[in-house]
Enzyme design. Structure first.
Site, PDB file in Angstrom:
ATOM      1  CG  ASP A   1      -2.030   0.970   1.147  1.00 54.32           C
ATOM      2  OD1 ASP A   1      -2.330   1.456   0.030  1.00 54.32           O
ATOM      3  OD2 ASP A   1      -2.630   1.272   2.200  1.00 54.32           O
TER       4      ASP A   1
ATOM      5  CG  ASN B   1       2.262   1.510  -5.321  1.00 55.20           C
ATOM      6  OD1 ASN B   1       3.243   1.427  -4.611  1.00 55.20           O
ATOM      7  ND2 ASN B   1       1.817   0.509  -6.051  1.00 55.20           N
TER       8      ASN B   1
ATOM      9  NE  ARG C   1      -1.479   6.486   1.173  1.00 56.01           N
ATOM     10  CZ  ARG C   1      -1.286   5.666   2.199  1.00 56.01           C
ATOM     11  NH1 ARG C   1      -0.992   6.154   3.389  1.00 56.01           N
ATOM     12  NH2 ARG C   1      -1.388   4.370   2.032  1.00 56.01           N
ATOM     13  CD1 TRP C   2       7.168   7.646  -2.292  1.00 61.03           C
ATOM     14  CD2 TRP C   2       6.885   7.573  -4.525  1.00 61.03           C
ATOM     15  NE1 TRP C   2       8.388   7.906  -2.872  1.00 61.03           N
ATOM     16  CE2 TRP C   2       8.248   7.861  -4.242  1.00 61.03           C
ATOM     17  CE3 TRP C   2       6.481   7.484  -5.847  1.00 61.03           C
ATOM     18  CZ2 TRP C   2       9.190   8.067  -5.247  1.00 61.03           C
ATOM     19  CZ3 TRP C   2       7.424   7.682  -6.855  1.00 61.03           C
ATOM     20  CH2 TRP C   2       8.763   7.968  -6.549  1.00 61.03           C
TER      21      TRP C   2
ATOM     22  NE  ARG D   1      -4.455   6.955  -7.056  1.00 59.06           N
ATOM     23  CZ  ARG D   1      -4.303   6.431  -5.836  1.00 59.06           C
ATOM     24  NH1 ARG D   1      -4.054   7.215  -4.800  1.00 59.06           N
ATOM     25  NH2 ARG D   1      -4.406   5.135  -5.653  1.00 59.06           N
TER      26      ARG D   1
ATOM     27  CG  HIS E   1       0.086   2.272  -9.384  1.00 62.96           C
ATOM     28  ND1 HIS E   1      -0.159   1.731  -8.146  1.00 62.96           N
ATOM     29  CD2 HIS E   1      -1.025   3.000  -9.693  1.00 62.96           C
ATOM     30  CE1 HIS E   1      -1.361   2.104  -7.720  1.00 62.96           C
ATOM     31  NE2 HIS E   1      -1.896   2.884  -8.643  1.00 62.96           N
TER      32      HIS E   1
ATOM     33  CB  SER F   1      -8.643  -5.772  -3.762  1.00 64.39           C
ATOM     34  OG  SER F   1      -9.226  -4.498  -3.949  1.00 64.39           O
TER      35      SER F   1
ATOM     36  CD  GLU G   1     -13.175  -5.398  -2.070  1.00 62.27           C
ATOM     37  OE1 GLU G   1     -11.967  -5.709  -2.067  1.00 62.27           O
ATOM     38  OE2 GLU G   1     -14.086  -6.237  -1.911  1.00 62.27           O
TER      39      GLU G   1
ATOM     40  NE  ARG H   1      -7.325   1.677  -6.126  1.00 60.15           N
ATOM     41  CZ  ARG H   1      -6.183   1.859  -5.499  1.00 60.15           C
ATOM     42  NH1 ARG H   1      -5.133   2.255  -6.154  1.00 60.15           N
ATOM     43  NH2 ARG H   1      -6.078   1.621  -4.207  1.00 60.15           N
TER      44      ARG H   1
ATOM     45  CG  LEU I   1       9.755 -16.984  -4.626  1.00 64.72           C
ATOM     46  CD1 LEU I   1       9.390 -17.045  -3.144  1.00 64.72           C
ATOM     47  CD2 LEU I   1      10.364 -15.610  -4.936  1.00 64.72           C
TER      48      LEU I   1
ATOM     49  NE  ARG J   1      -7.969   0.498   4.809  1.00 62.56           N
ATOM     50  CZ  ARG J   1      -7.953   1.825   4.967  1.00 62.56           C
ATOM     51  NH1 ARG J   1      -8.371   2.357   6.102  1.00 62.56           N
ATOM     52  NH2 ARG J   1      -7.528   2.616   4.008  1.00 62.56           N
TER      53      ARG J   1
HETATM   54  C1  FPP Z   1      -1.959  -0.030  -3.379  1.00 60.62           C
HETATM   55  O1  FPP Z   1      -1.486   1.284  -3.281  1.00 60.62           O
HETATM   56  C2  FPP Z   1      -1.374  -0.675  -4.532  1.00 60.62           C
HETATM   57  C3  FPP Z   1      -2.069  -1.238  -5.543  1.00 60.62           C
HETATM   58  C4  FPP Z   1      -3.548  -1.292  -5.602  1.00 60.62           C
HETATM   59  C5  FPP Z   1      -1.379  -1.845  -6.684  1.00 60.62           C
HETATM   60  C6  FPP Z   1      -0.111  -2.554  -6.397  1.00 60.62           C
HETATM   61  C7  FPP Z   1       0.711  -2.562  -7.609  1.00 60.62           C
HETATM   62  C8  FPP Z   1       2.076  -2.486  -7.649  1.00 60.62           C
HETATM   63  C9  FPP Z   1       2.897  -2.540  -6.451  1.00 60.62           C
HETATM   64  C10 FPP Z   1       2.802  -2.340  -8.926  1.00 60.62           C
HETATM   65  C11 FPP Z   1       2.497  -3.345  -9.912  1.00 60.62           C
HETATM   66  C12 FPP Z   1       2.713  -4.710  -9.453  1.00 60.62           C
HETATM   67  C13 FPP Z   1       2.806  -5.741 -10.279  1.00 60.62           C
HETATM   68  C14 FPP Z   1       2.954  -7.101  -9.734  1.00 60.62           C
HETATM   69  C15 FPP Z   1       2.791  -5.533 -11.742  1.00 60.62           C
HETATM   70  P1  FPP Z   1      -2.533   2.473  -3.432  1.00 60.62           P
HETATM   71  O2  FPP Z   1      -2.577   2.864  -4.854  1.00 60.62           O
HETATM   72  O3  FPP Z   1      -3.840   2.078  -2.843  1.00 60.62           O
HETATM   73  O4  FPP Z   1      -1.847   3.597  -2.590  1.00 60.62           O
HETATM   74  P2  FPP Z   1      -2.563   4.751  -1.761  1.00 60.62           P
HETATM   75  O5  FPP Z   1      -3.124   4.101  -0.517  1.00 60.62           O
HETATM   76  O6  FPP Z   1      -1.447   5.655  -1.463  1.00 60.62           O
HETATM   77  O7  FPP Z   1      -3.610   5.350  -2.635  1.00 60.62           O
END
Ligand code: FPP
Length: 224
Positions: A12, A14, A16-17, A25, A29, A57, A59, A63, A122, A178
């Site tokens: 979690d 991505n 925000r960063w 956003r 990612h 997810s 959910e 987005r 793995l 959570r």
């Molecule tokens: C949650 O951060 C992250 C995701 C819903 C996507 C995860 C995807 C990656 C790490 C990159 C791609 C991965 C693969 C395997 C190709 P968020 O966007 O909900 O962050 P936030 O809480 O800051 O909004």
């Protein structure tokens, strides 16, 4: 010292960063994928056999379409460019969740699973269009259909994690505490680590620190 077979991660932070440092956003990612690569390497280094990553997810469909498309493109490119290398490294790819994506991505995911199915260094379980409540409901439906008894063993037989050990560790980055509909059954006895850092800046060192802390925890599983 506790044995460590399976690490599950909610990646979690991505968005925000990305917004904070790149004004986008999606840039978060992209950077998050680099962390995925670093963590895979460190997982192998630590001889951990299973790594489960929550990538999308049930959910997350809520987005904006632009963000969803970006995420799937990122995954498509990743698999297209890296599958051969992943296979050579003896890594197995498994998808948790329902493959209801574009036919191109569905085919790519099927190919990745098939090509790597015999690998055993793995196993990476990529949770995509995964939701634990849906998984449990479908498992109960299957038990009912098969007219078997409702018990732990039969339920686990119908979960998407069939044949996987339960996670020893759950890590959630991004300073949020959570479970977000992730592996609700399977995490019953996992050690949970909530990490303040956002996923793109989570490092091998942070990961190693969690692994070391885990190894020294007294795990009781209900005993004393
Ligand atoms: C949650 O951060 C992250 C995701 C819903 C996507 C995860 C995807 C990656 C790490 C990159 C791609 C991965 C693969 C395997 C190709 P968020 O966007 O909900 O962050 P936030 O809480 O800051 O909004």
């Amino acid at each position: 010292m506790n044995p460590l077979n399976h690490v599950a991660i909610i990646m979690d932070g991505n968005g925000r960063w990305g917004l904070k440092y790149k004004n986008s956003r999606n840039a978060g990612h992209k950077e998050g994928l680099k962390t995925v690569e670093r963590i895979i390497k460190e997982t192998i280094k630590n001889k951990i056999k299973f790594l489960t990553l929550y990538a999308f997810s049930t959910e997350n469909w809520r987005r904006p379409k632009k963000e969803i498309n970006y995420l799937f493109n990122l995954l498509e490119n990743f698999l297209t460019n890296r599958l051969e290398e992943i296979h050579k490294q003896n890594i197995r790819i498994k998808i948790l969740g329902y493959k209801k994506f574009s036919s191109k991505l569905n085919n790519l995911l099927n190919l990745a699973e098939k090509k790597t199915s015999k690998n055993n260094k793995l196993q990476i379980n990529l949770a995509l269009n995964y939701g634990s409540k849906l998984e449990l409901i479908n498992a109960f439906k299957k038990i009912k259909k098969s007219k078997s008894k409702i018990n732990e063993k039969n339920l686990e037989r119908y979960l998407q994690t069939k044949n996987l050990p339960d996670p020893d560790i759950l890590i959630r980055t991004g300073n949020t505490k959570r479970l977000s509909n992730f592996l609700l059954w399977q995490l019953a006895y996992s050690e949970i680590f909530f990490e303040k850092k956002l996923w793109p800046v989570f490092t091998e060192k942070d990961y190693k620190k969690i692994i070391n802390e885990y190894k020294h925890i007294k795990r009781n599983f209900g005993k004393v």
